[in-house]
Scaffold this active site. Structure first.
Site, PDB file in Angstrom:
ATOM      1  N   ASP A  30     -10.128 -13.710   0.160  1.00 13.33           N
ATOM      2  CA  ASP A  30     -11.580 -12.933  -0.309  1.00 13.33           C
ATOM      3  C   ASP A  30     -12.361 -13.802   0.260  1.00 13.33           C
ATOM      4  OD1 ASP A  30     -12.350 -10.707  -2.657  1.00 13.33           O
ATOM      5  OD2 ASP A  30     -13.856 -11.917  -1.993  1.00 13.33           O
ATOM      6  N   GLU A 151      -5.835   4.580  -3.147  1.00  9.03           N
ATOM      7  CA  GLU A 151      -5.296   3.794  -4.636  1.00  9.03           C
ATOM      8  C   GLU A 151      -5.922   4.594  -5.674  1.00  9.03           C
ATOM      9  OE1 GLU A 151      -3.068   1.421  -5.426  1.00  9.03           O
ATOM     10  OE2 GLU A 151      -3.493   2.674  -7.224  1.00  9.03           O
ATOM     11  N   LYS A 204      -7.915  11.331  -1.432  1.00  2.24           N
ATOM     12  CA  LYS A 204      -8.624  10.511  -2.332  1.00  2.24           C
ATOM     13  C   LYS A 204      -9.973  10.795  -2.795  1.00  2.24           C
ATOM     14  CE  LYS A 204      -9.896   6.600  -4.739  1.00  2.24           C
ATOM     15  NZ  LYS A 204      -9.376   5.890  -5.642  1.00  2.24           N
ATOM     16  N   CYS A 260     -16.168   4.585  -9.088  1.00  2.00           N
ATOM     17  CA  CYS A 260     -15.694   5.674  -8.221  1.00  2.00           C
ATOM     18  C   CYS A 260     -16.203   6.865  -8.140  1.00  2.00           C
ATOM     19  CB  CYS A 260     -13.988   5.785  -8.437  1.00  2.00           C
ATOM     20  SG  CYS A 260     -12.931   4.253  -8.032  1.00  2.00           S
TER      21      CYS A 260
END
Ligand code: UDX
Length: 434
Positions: A30, A151, A204, A260
């Site tokens: 990261d 995911e 998704k 989300c």
């Protein structure tokens, strides 16, 4: 297979730990050094039940590690899961800067065949750009594949969701990519859905938008219930018993938040409109959700008339229970609206207070954070429950009645039984119920 995870945010860290738990060799990297330092010591930078235990276990086992060096991680990996963020831009579209940046770095370090897997939520057609970018910047004639493996984990139950997925969606263009992903997810062989990449990307956005639509739908019906003798929970039960509808995501409340749903609904609207599709349905889903803030404020006004100088206790700040995440939390818009009306707020959350402080700083007497729910309720003119943490379900309402200046409770998540609360002499309003 050496697996590299680029970006150890929510999705990345859970994916790294989850894939290690499945027995794979995993390295996470990261650009935020602190995340890597913490993860290397077995500390998760997010609050997620069960995550730290598995992180520690797999670090000790030796098949999970974290590295600051992105180039090295790319070079040593056979499969790269791209888990960087795709934040929302002003126009609702997803900002793909980080994905593009990572694609270039992968190209520059393409020392052997690699499978590049999009794990971040990305607009349909992203893979075409990722492929083109890697082709543009790669030096030699090294082969690579791009795949999409969205995911679906929920915050608060991310580890459980990773370990017990309903489905694993694998969007691929080549057999080689398919075989590699099927091998990685061998443990869930019976639940793998193989599609082309555009389809996987769209699944998704479609799934999240559909769930958001269910929530806005039930909230719309709650408005109807409040104007009739119908009861929203029974309406939801009656609908949910139809297997075609299903009972989940039909809980009325102060609206959906999180990293989300709000973002993905708007991103899908933008994608559709760019492609010339009328996206009014999802525009309304978004609007109904935003309307929840004014509706909950109206309930407070109905109880107190004027909110100026009133002390309102807000219980629950995280966008949902079991997380310290406050991204797009309804609490933020509610608190800002209350402050806009000149009210003072006392704020309590079991996990998310520190995060909210960065957005709404402590500023007594207007904004006060407390260490317990009862402390927040002391001297309050009304209480507003925004997040249904378990501890609120067992809140000592008798005590609350004693210590509040005005025993008024607006229950934004239908946690309490209206009858029981009113029996204690508390003025009570909830969502879609009498
Ligand atoms: C969601 C999706 O569920 C997950 O599959 C995807 O990978 C990421 O987005 P998450 O944002 O963690 O997960 O939370 P979720 O449990 O889905 O809840 C989202 C929001 O909807 C919360 O604010 C929650 O309070 C609200 N919600 C949920 C309702 O208001 N009513 C419901 O019935 C369900």
């Amino acid at each position: 297979m050496q697996i590299g995870i680029i970006g150890t945010g929510y999705v990345g860290l859970v994916t790294a730990v989850g894939l290690a738990e499945l027995g794979h060799e995993v390295t996470g990297t990261d650009i935020v050094a602190d995340k890597i330092d913490k993860a290397s010591q077995g500390i998760a930078h997010i609050y997620e039940p069960g995550l730290e235990d598995l992180l520690k276990k797999n670090l000790q086992r030796g098949n999970l590690r974290f590295d600051h060096d992105l180039d090295k991680t790319i070079q040593s990996s056979d499969v790269l899961f791209v888990c960087v963020s795709t934040p929302q831009r002003e126009d609702g579209s997803a900002d793909m800067t980080y994905v593009e940046g990572v694609s270039r770095r992968i190209a520059e370090n393409l020392n052997k065949y690699k499978l590049v897997v999009e794990k971040s939520t990305v607009p349909v057609r992203t893979s075409t750009w990722v492929k083109k970018t890697i082709d543009l910047y790669k030096k030699g004639d090294v082969e690579f594949d791009v795949a999409s493996n969205p995911e679906f984990l929920r915050e608060g139950s991310a580890i459980h969701d990773f370990m017990h997925p309903d489905r694993i969606v694998v969007g691929v263009e080549t057999e080689r990519a398919r075989d590699m992903l099927v091998e990685i997810y061998q443990a869930y062989e019976d639940r793998i859905l193989v599609t082309n990449i555009d389809t996987a990307e769209l699944i998704k956005h479609a799934s999240n938008s559909f769930l958001a639509m269910k929530i806005s739908f039930i909230n719309l019906l709650a408005d109807l219930c409040e104007r009739t003798e119908a009861e929203i929970e029974s309406v939801a039960r009656g609908m949910g018993l139809d297997e075609r509808i299903g009972s989940q995501f039909l809980k009325a409340g102060v609206g959906y938040g999180g990293s989300c749903f709000p973002k993905d609904v708007r991103a899908l609207i933008k994608i559709g409109e760019d492609l010339g599709v009328n996206m009014d349905l999802l525009r309304d889903v978004d609007k109904i959700n935003l309307d929840r803030i004014a509706i909950v404020l109206e309930k407070l006004k109905k109880a107190l008339w004027i909110l100026k100088d009133k002390k309102i206790a807000v219980l629950g700040l995280a966008f949902k229970p079991e997380t310290d995440d406050i991204r797009n939390a309804p609490s933020i818009a509610i608190i800002q609206a209350l402050l806009g009306e000149g009210a003072c707020v006392t704020l309590y959350d079991p996990q998310a207070a520190e995060n909210i402080k960065a957005v709404i700083p402590e500023n007594p007497p207007s904004v006060v954070y407390t260490r317990t729910a009862l402390e927040a309720l002391k001297g309050a003119n009304a209480a507003l429950l925004v997040t249904e943490w378990d501890e609120f379900k067992t809140l000592d309402l008798k005590k609350a009645h004693e210590i509040m200046d005005n025993p008024i409770l607006i229950d934004g998540r239908n946690v309490f039984s209206p009858k029981k609360v009113r029996e204690l002499g508390i003025e009570y309003a909830s969502v879609g119920r009498k």
